[in-house]
Design a protein around this motif. Sequence first.
Motif, PDB file in Angstrom:
ATOM      1  N   GLY A 107       0.906  -1.205  -0.042  1.00  0.00           N
ATOM      2  CA  GLY A 107      -0.126  -0.031  -0.172  1.00  0.00           C
ATOM      3  C   GLY A 107       0.893   1.180  -0.162  1.00  0.00           C
ATOM      4  N   TRP A 108       1.742   1.190   0.700  1.00  0.00           N
ATOM      5  CA  TRP A 108       2.720   2.322   0.879  1.00  0.00           C
ATOM      6  C   TRP A 108       3.396   2.528  -0.593  1.00  0.00           C
ATOM      7  N   VAL A 109       3.948   1.571  -1.171  1.00  0.00           N
ATOM      8  CA  VAL A 109       4.348   1.663  -2.662  1.00  0.00           C
ATOM      9  C   VAL A 109       3.482   2.495  -3.525  1.00  0.00           C
ATOM     10  N   GLY A 110       1.967   1.959  -3.276  1.00  0.00           N
ATOM     11  CA  GLY A 110       1.138   2.501  -4.223  1.00  0.00           C
ATOM     12  C   GLY A 110       0.987   4.051  -4.054  1.00  0.00           C
ATOM     13  N   ASP A 111       1.020   4.362  -2.802  1.00  0.00           N
ATOM     14  CA  ASP A 111       0.703   5.637  -2.439  1.00  0.00           C
ATOM     15  C   ASP A 111       1.949   6.657  -3.046  1.00  0.00           C
ATOM     16  N   ILE A 112       3.268   5.975  -2.925  1.00  0.00           N
ATOM     17  CA  ILE A 112       4.735   6.773  -3.287  1.00  0.00           C
ATOM     18  C   ILE A 112       4.205   6.684  -4.850  1.00  0.00           C
ATOM     19  N   VAL A 113       4.024   5.868  -5.402  1.00  0.00           N
ATOM     20  CA  VAL A 113       3.896   6.006  -7.007  1.00  0.00           C
ATOM     21  C   VAL A 113       2.660   6.465  -7.452  1.00  0.00           C
ATOM     22  N   LYS A 114       1.687   6.240  -7.031  1.00  0.00           N
ATOM     23  CA  LYS A 114       0.422   6.789  -7.840  1.00  0.00           C
ATOM     24  C   LYS A 114       0.060   8.140  -7.078  1.00  0.00           C
ATOM     25  N   GLU A 115       0.031   8.384  -5.923  1.00  0.00           N
ATOM     26  CA  GLU A 115      -0.174   9.491  -5.241  1.00  0.00           C
ATOM     27  C   GLU A 115       0.690  10.594  -5.247  1.00  0.00           C
ATOM     28  N   LEU A 116       1.908  10.349  -4.843  1.00  0.00           N
ATOM     29  CA  LEU A 116       2.886  11.245  -4.455  1.00  0.00           C
ATOM     30  C   LEU A 116       3.720  11.642  -6.070  1.00  0.00           C
ATOM     31  N   LYS A 117       3.322  10.466  -6.751  1.00  0.00           N
ATOM     32  CA  LYS A 117       4.058  10.294  -8.121  1.00  0.00           C
ATOM     33  C   LYS A 117       5.579  10.803  -8.209  1.00  0.00           C
ATOM     34  N   LEU A 118       6.454  10.211  -7.165  1.00  0.00           N
ATOM     35  CA  LEU A 118       7.652  10.344  -7.159  1.00  0.00           C
ATOM     36  C   LEU A 118       8.377   9.508  -8.308  1.00  0.00           C
ATOM     37  N   LYS A 119       9.419  10.160  -8.919  1.00  0.00           N
ATOM     38  CA  LYS A 119       9.993   9.172 -10.129  1.00  0.00           C
ATOM     39  C   LYS A 119      10.973   8.591  -9.613  1.00  0.00           C
ATOM     40  N   ASP A 120      12.009   9.067  -8.739  1.00  0.00           N
ATOM     41  CA  ASP A 120      13.268   8.355  -8.521  1.00  0.00           C
ATOM     42  C   ASP A 120      13.115   7.313  -7.323  1.00  0.00           C
ATOM     43  N   ILE A 121      12.229   6.114  -7.763  1.00  0.00           N
ATOM     44  CA  ILE A 121      12.173   5.410  -6.680  1.00  0.00           C
ATOM     45  C   ILE A 121      12.685   3.573  -7.263  1.00  0.00           C
ATOM     46  N   ARG A 122      12.873   3.104  -6.086  1.00  0.00           N
ATOM     47  CA  ARG A 122      13.272   1.595  -6.436  1.00  0.00           C
ATOM     48  C   ARG A 122      12.464   0.736  -5.528  1.00  0.00           C
ATOM     49  N   VAL A 123      11.808  -0.140  -6.032  1.00  0.00           N
ATOM     50  CA  VAL A 123      10.977  -0.931  -5.261  1.00  0.00           C
ATOM     51  C   VAL A 123      11.197  -2.404  -5.085  1.00  0.00           C
ATOM     52  N   PHE A 124      11.547  -2.816  -3.910  1.00  0.00           N
ATOM     53  CA  PHE A 124      11.895  -4.338  -3.493  1.00  0.00           C
ATOM     54  C   PHE A 124      10.876  -5.087  -2.994  1.00  0.00           C
ATOM     55  N   GLU A 125      10.343  -5.723  -3.764  1.00  0.00           N
ATOM     56  CA  GLU A 125       9.123  -6.463  -3.255  1.00  0.00           C
ATOM     57  C   GLU A 125       9.365  -8.115  -3.186  1.00  0.00           C
ATOM     58  N   ALA A 126       8.538  -8.640  -2.340  1.00  0.00           N
ATOM     59  CA  ALA A 126       8.588  -9.967  -2.291  1.00  0.00           C
ATOM     60  C   ALA A 126       7.137 -10.635  -2.003  1.00  0.00           C
ATOM     61  N   ASP A 127       7.014 -11.764  -2.500  1.00  0.00           N
ATOM     62  CA  ASP A 127       5.738 -12.515  -2.358  1.00  0.00           C
ATOM     63  C   ASP A 127       5.476 -12.679  -0.761  1.00  0.00           C
ATOM     64  N   TYR A 128       4.318 -13.076  -0.244  1.00  0.00           N
ATOM     65  CA  TYR A 128       3.737 -13.254   0.907  1.00  0.00           C
ATOM     66  C   TYR A 128       4.509 -14.619   1.362  1.00  0.00           C
ATOM     67  N   GLY A 129       5.253 -14.478   2.613  1.00  0.00           N
ATOM     68  CA  GLY A 129       5.710 -15.532   2.855  1.00  0.00           C
ATOM     69  C   GLY A 129       7.463 -15.329   2.921  1.00  0.00           C
ATOM     70  N   TYR A 130       7.822 -14.225   2.155  1.00  0.00           N
ATOM     71  CA  TYR A 130       9.238 -13.873   1.902  1.00  0.00           C
ATOM     72  C   TYR A 130       9.524 -12.277   2.496  1.00  0.00           C
ATOM     73  N   LEU A 131      10.777 -12.179   2.389  1.00  0.00           N
ATOM     74  CA  LEU A 131      11.206 -10.730   2.623  1.00  0.00           C
ATOM     75  C   LEU A 131      12.237 -10.372   1.451  1.00  0.00           C
ATOM     76  N   PRO A 132      12.129  -9.321   1.060  1.00  0.00           N
ATOM     77  CA  PRO A 132      13.134  -8.988   0.001  1.00  0.00           C
ATOM     78  C   PRO A 132      14.366  -8.871   0.339  1.00  0.00           C
ATOM     79  N   ASN A 133      15.541  -8.676  -0.611  1.00  0.00           N
ATOM     80  CA  ASN A 133      16.693  -8.935  -0.306  1.00  0.00           C
ATOM     81  C   ASN A 133      17.215  -7.621   0.609  1.00  0.00           C
TER      82      ASN A 133
END
Length: 386
Positions: free
Chosen positions: A101-127
Amino acid sequence: MNKPKVKPNSPFFSSGPCAKNPDWAISKLDITALARSHRAKEPKAMIEKSITLTADLLEIPDDYKIAIVPASDTGAFELAMWTLLGYCGVDILAWESFGKGWVGDIVKELKLKDIRVFEADYGYLPNLSSIDFHRDVVFTLNGTTSGVRVPNLNWIDSQRKGLTLCDATSGIFAQSIDWSKLDVTTFSWQKVLGGEAQHGMIIFSPRAIERLNSYDPPWPIPKLFRLKKSGKIDEQIFKGSTINTPSLLCVADYLNALEWVYRVGGLRALIDRADSNSQVISKWVEKTPWIKFLAKDKDNRSNTSVCLEFCNFEEVLKGKIDTVLFAKSITKLLESENVAYDIGSYRDAPPGLRIWCGSTIEKIDIETLIPWIEWAYFITIDSFNN
Ligand SMILES: Cc1ncc(COP(=O)(O)O)c(C=O)c1O
């Protein structure tokens, strides 16, 4: 399987709002501030006390600042993102519903451009080793909907240039925090202390305060998020002069929870309670072939929002049912017996159980709950097979 005879003393295992502390009773709340102005001396002193006791119990460094802000943890975290981000690039870590949800807000609402998203699926942690601490970093301490938490904060660079923004709502008061690694930390009262919702707390490091004082984002800041007066941070907000009117009943309830924490032995006791509650579940899972943790790595398993999946039961049911329906039948049955409320997994998470093990839960209640889950599981298997 025989129906167990003993029920948990308290059936409240929801992951938010969470169980009240075991000593709680509405008659024990100090309601002398109710119906008074929150700016009056005594009510304001209660608000300020809730800040100073929080700082004391959480061992927050003296040069950090704490405020009570509107709209629960969501309000506090949105305030942090809207007032601080945009200064430099942002790395965002997300591995379950709230972080995503925070990713969505940063991308779609604040519309920040210089972002890197590190996502993992349920059960895991990103690197965690891919993060660039020259940038701001946004993450969740404890993923409430997957039961995966960061194992510690050692992966955060002590010499960082960017700020770390941590949504800690379901981990704080249950997990130890190295404050030197966090610049902005948010939580709400409704989680680990079993307080009421709608009030958020936000904790700023000196570097975050410095950013607030020196940076104004290019977008408008709604009044509810505004911490500044005449271009500088309004110090009064950190002394109990809240941005808008808080519920003094919720403040009284939070103070009651904090006083309970002192009585049971402080922060260490809360962490121990959550650890030993969650260990009861670990021991059961180890010897039970049909249930497993959603969290794949033992080191990242939450000690508060414990998420479980059913396994090996497709064979039993020969593919006859869908897993969502199966999990729902079990939770409905336990609820109808008044044994456990609200232990179904979160709506966006894989189907299964989510059992709150935070410190307001008594270990005996987790121990008593387990035979009921076993009973409900086998009854449900039978009902689906017939
Ligand atoms: C990790 C996390 N972030 C944010 C929230 C939202 O909290 P609130 O409803 O108190 O705003 C929750 C609620 O469960 C949560 O678990």
